[in-house]
Design a protein around this motif. Structure first.
Motif, mmCIF file in Angstrom:
data_model
loop_
_atom_site.group_PDB
_atom_site.id
_atom_site.type_symbol
_atom_site.label_atom_id
_atom_site.label_comp_id
_atom_site.label_asym_id
_atom_site.label_seq_id
_atom_site.Cartn_x
_atom_site.Cartn_y
_atom_site.Cartn_z
ATOM 1 N N CYS A 105 -69.187 -36.131 52.950
ATOM 2 C CA CYS A 105 -67.980 -36.843 52.484
ATOM 3 C C CYS A 105 -66.700 -36.258 53.060
ATOM 4 C CB CYS A 105 -67.912 -36.787 50.971
ATOM 5 S SG CYS A 105 -67.674 -35.104 50.322
ATOM 6 N N ALA A 106 -66.790 -35.141 53.773
ATOM 7 C CA ALA A 106 -65.615 -34.474 54.361
ATOM 8 C C ALA A 106 -64.522 -34.261 53.305
ATOM 9 C CB ALA A 106 -65.116 -35.241 55.588
ATOM 10 N N THR A 107 -63.289 -34.667 53.591
ATOM 11 C CA THR A 107 -62.165 -34.368 52.691
ATOM 12 C C THR A 107 -61.952 -35.433 51.597
ATOM 13 O OG1 THR A 107 -60.838 -35.154 54.554
ATOM 14 C CG2 THR A 107 -60.828 -32.801 54.160
ATOM 15 N N GLY A 108 -62.930 -36.297 51.397
ATOM 16 C CA GLY A 108 -62.927 -37.158 50.210
ATOM 17 C C GLY A 108 -62.447 -38.590 50.380
ATOM 18 N N GLU A 109 -61.865 -38.927 51.530
ATOM 19 C CA GLU A 109 -61.322 -40.286 51.682
ATOM 20 C C GLU A 109 -62.420 -41.347 51.502
ATOM 21 O OE1 GLU A 109 -60.562 -37.641 53.407
ATOM 22 O OE2 GLU A 109 -58.595 -37.760 54.381
ATOM 23 N N GLU A 110 -63.631 -41.025 51.961
ATOM 24 C CA GLU A 110 -64.707 -42.014 51.873
ATOM 25 C C GLU A 110 -65.123 -42.273 50.414
ATOM 26 O OE1 GLU A 110 -69.000 -41.185 53.138
ATOM 27 O OE2 GLU A 110 -68.216 -42.401 54.759
ATOM 28 N N ALA A 121 -66.052 -24.830 62.083
ATOM 29 C CA ALA A 121 -65.327 -24.851 63.352
ATOM 30 C C ALA A 121 -66.031 -25.746 64.371
ATOM 31 C CB ALA A 121 -65.189 -23.429 63.884
ATOM 32 N N LEU A 122 -67.364 -25.798 64.297
ATOM 33 C CA LEU A 122 -68.114 -26.539 65.317
ATOM 34 C C LEU A 122 -68.198 -28.041 65.052
ATOM 35 C CD1 LEU A 122 -71.075 -24.094 66.012
ATOM 36 C CD2 LEU A 122 -69.192 -24.661 67.555
ATOM 37 N N THR A 123 -68.097 -28.427 63.786
ATOM 38 C CA THR A 123 -68.191 -29.857 63.498
ATOM 39 C C THR A 123 -66.792 -30.374 63.156
ATOM 40 O OG1 THR A 123 -68.619 -29.479 61.142
ATOM 41 C CG2 THR A 123 -70.534 -29.637 62.552
ATOM 42 N N THR A 124 -66.644 -31.679 63.085
ATOM 43 C CA THR A 124 -65.325 -32.191 62.719
ATOM 44 C C THR A 124 -65.383 -32.867 61.365
ATOM 45 O OG1 THR A 124 -64.105 -34.230 63.109
ATOM 46 C CG2 THR A 124 -65.779 -33.701 64.706
ATOM 47 N N ASN A 125 -64.315 -32.735 60.599
ATOM 48 C CA ASN A 125 -64.239 -33.363 59.282
ATOM 49 C C ASN A 125 -63.445 -34.657 59.375
ATOM 50 O OD1 ASN A 125 -63.764 -30.046 58.211
ATOM 51 N ND2 ASN A 125 -65.604 -31.223 57.810
ATOM 52 N N PHE A 126 -63.302 -35.188 60.568
ATOM 53 C CA PHE A 126 -62.482 -36.388 60.735
ATOM 54 C C PHE A 126 -62.980 -37.525 59.841
ATOM 55 C CE2 PHE A 126 -61.533 -40.497 62.552
ATOM 56 C CZ PHE A 126 -60.154 -40.412 62.634
ATOM 57 N N THR A 127 -62.074 -38.123 59.111
ATOM 58 C CA THR A 127 -62.419 -39.235 58.223
ATOM 59 C C THR A 127 -61.149 -40.013 57.906
ATOM 60 O OG1 THR A 127 -63.529 -39.804 56.137
ATOM 61 C CG2 THR A 127 -62.204 -37.788 56.108
ATOM 62 N N GLY A 128 -61.221 -41.003 57.054
ATOM 63 C CA GLY A 128 -60.022 -41.767 56.700
ATOM 64 C C GLY A 128 -60.335 -42.748 55.589
ATOM 65 N N PHE A 129 -59.289 -43.187 54.890
ATOM 66 C CA PHE A 129 -59.468 -44.182 53.837
ATOM 67 C C PHE A 129 -59.911 -45.511 54.462
ATOM 68 C CE2 PHE A 129 -56.365 -41.425 51.517
ATOM 69 C CZ PHE A 129 -57.174 -41.143 50.424
ATOM 70 N N LEU A 130 -60.861 -46.160 53.817
ATOM 71 C CA LEU A 130 -61.376 -47.474 54.226
ATOM 72 C C LEU A 130 -61.814 -47.499 55.690
ATOM 73 C CD1 LEU A 130 -58.889 -49.831 52.295
ATOM 74 C CD2 LEU A 130 -61.189 -49.150 51.624
ATOM 75 N N GLN A 146 -59.160 -31.568 45.356
ATOM 76 C CA GLN A 146 -57.708 -31.578 45.117
ATOM 77 C C GLN A 146 -57.172 -33.004 45.185
ATOM 78 O OE1 GLN A 146 -54.826 -29.306 45.081
ATOM 79 N NE2 GLN A 146 -56.355 -28.059 44.031
ATOM 80 N N GLY A 147 -57.697 -33.760 46.144
ATOM 81 C CA GLY A 147 -57.318 -35.169 46.286
ATOM 82 C C GLY A 147 -55.876 -35.388 46.675
ATOM 83 N N VAL A 148 -55.334 -34.480 47.502
ATOM 84 C CA VAL A 148 -53.938 -34.617 47.945
ATOM 85 C C VAL A 148 -53.924 -35.079 49.409
ATOM 86 C CG1 VAL A 148 -51.758 -33.390 48.361
ATOM 87 C CG2 VAL A 148 -53.154 -32.817 46.357
ATOM 88 N N TYR A 149 -53.168 -36.152 49.675
ATOM 89 C CA TYR A 149 -53.158 -36.731 51.023
ATOM 90 C C TYR A 149 -51.734 -37.001 51.498
ATOM 91 C CZ TYR A 149 -58.023 -37.188 49.829
ATOM 92 O OH TYR A 149 -59.303 -36.894 49.436
ATOM 93 N N SER A 150 -51.556 -36.887 52.805
ATOM 94 C CA SER A 150 -50.227 -37.120 53.382
ATOM 95 C C SER A 150 -49.943 -38.621 53.450
ATOM 96 C CB SER A 150 -50.188 -36.552 54.810
ATOM 97 O OG SER A 150 -51.092 -37.284 55.608
#
Ligand SMILES: C[S@@+](CC[C@H](N)C(=O)[O-])C[C@H]1O[C@@H](n2cnc3c(N)ncnc32)[C@H](O)[C@@H]1O
Length: 271
Positions: free
Chosen positions: A110-115, A71-80, A149-153
Motif C-alpha cells: 500500500c506504500a504511503t496509503g493513497e491507494e 532504498a532499492l524499491t520505490t514507494n511511488f503511488t497516488g490517489f485514484l 499519519q495520513g498527511v499529504y501535500s
C-alpha cells in the motif's frame, strides 16, 4: 569518488534481496543499485559495498535490511491511481456485495496509503453508510508510518475531486499549512500493518478483493507465480485480484482467470 559495486558484491546483494524479498535484481542493474544505496553507504561511513553488506548481515534486528529494501524499491503511488479499478469497485464489487453489512478489502503493497484511502473514499461515495474495513500492508515501515499519519501535500491532493477534500480531510494550519490530513474516523477504517509478501500470510482471512498493484514488478516469474497462488488462496470464491495496468501475470495466474485488464478472478460467485 563514489564506490562502484564489484561483481561478487552485486551477486551477494542479489542473493540477499532475492531470498528475503523476492527482489529480481538482474545483472545490468548495478548502476541503479549504486545510485540507490550511495546515500546509505555514506551515512554509515562504508567505503565499499562489501563493508555495507557486512553491516547489513551483522544487524540481527533486520532494521538495516529493511532500510536497504526501502532504498532499492520505490514507494511511488497516488490517489485514484489507475482510475479504471475505482470504477470497477462501483460497477462490479458493490453490486456483488450489496447484501453484506461490511466489506473487507486487502491492499498489499500500500506504500504511503493513497491507494487504501482511495478505495475507502470511493466506496463511501458510492455506498454511503456501508461499513468498510481495509487491511493495508507493506514491507516498508517508513511508508507505513506516513500512511498511518495520513498527511499529504496539496500537490498529492490534486488527483482527488475537490469536494472530497472537505469531506475526508482536515486542512492544516501553522506549521502544517498546505498539508491535508485524513480525518481520524477514516484513518481508523484502515489498518496499516507491516507484512513482507515473501512470508506466509495464510493466517489472514479471505477477502472478496485484493489489490496488489505495481508491487510484483520487482519479483521474478517464479516468485510471482508463488505469490499469486497464495493470493488466490486468500480470495473468496468469485473474488478478484487487481494488479497494476502495466503488469501482466503471463502464465502465473494459476487458479485465477483473466477478467479484464489488470483484473483476475477466482472461480465461483461472490455473495
Ligand atoms: C510502487 S509501490 C505501489 C503502491 C500502490 N500499490 C500503487 O500501485 O500505487 C510498491 C510497494 O511495494 C512494496 N513492496 C516491495 N516489495 C515488497 C514485499 N516483498 N512485501 C511487501 N511489500 C513490498 C514497496 O515497499 C512499495 O511500497
Amino acid at each position: 569518488m563514489h564506490p562502484a559495486i564489484t561483481a561478487p558484491e552485486f551477486e551477494r546483494l542479489r542473493h540477499l534481496t532475492h531470498s528475503h524479498f523476492g527482489l529480481d535484481l538482474r545483472p545490468g542493474k548495478e548502476t541503479l543499485v549504486e545510485a540507490r544505496l550511495r546515500k546509505r553507504l555514506a551515512q554509515l561511513g562504508c567505503r565499499r559495498f562489501g563493508d555495507y553488506l557486512d553491516r547489513v548481515a551483522r544487524d540481527s534486528s533486520g532494521g538495516e535490511l529493511s532500510l536497504m529494501i526501502d532504498a532499492l524499491t520505490t514507494n511511488f503511488t497516488g490517489f485514484l491511481r489507475e482510475p479504471a479499478h475505482f470504477e470497477f469497485l462501483g460497477q462490479t464489487i458493490l453490486p456483488a456485495l450489496k447484501k453484506r453489512p461490511e466489506i473487507r478489502i486487502w491492499c498489499a503493497g500500500c506504500a504511503t496509503g493513497e491507494e487504501p484511502y482511495s478505495v475507502l473514499f470511493s466506496l463511501y461515495e458510492r455506498a454511503p453508510g456501508k461499513q468498510v474495513r481495509i487491511l493495508a500492508t507493506d514491507i516498508s515501515t517508513k511508508a507505513l508510518g506516513a500512511a498511518a499519519q495520513g498527511v499529504y501535500s496539496e500537490e498529492k491532493m490534486a488527483s482527488l475531486p475537490a469536494p472530497w477534500r472537505a469531506k475526508y480531510f482536515q486542512r492544516g494550519g501553522g506549521q502544517w499549512a498546505g498539508q491535508f490530513r485524513v480525518k481520524q474516523d477514516y484513518r481508523w477504517a484502515v489498518e496499516f500493518r507491516r507484512l513482507n509478501l515473501m512470508e506466509p500470510f495464510h493466517q489472514l482471512p479471505r477477502f472478496p478483493l485484493i489489490f496488489c498493484r505495481n508491487v510484483m514488478i520487482y519479483f521474478d516469474r517464479a516468485t510471482q507465480a508463488n505469490l499469486v497462488a497464495r493470493f488466490a488462496d486468500r480470495l473468496e470464491p468469485g473474488g478478484y485480484l487487481l494488479i497494476g495496468h502495466s503488469e501482466g501475470l503471463f502464465n502465473s495466474q494459476g487458479a485465477l482467470e483473466y477478467d479484464r485488464p489488470a483484473t483476475y478472478r477466482k472461480r465461483g460467485t461472490l455473495a
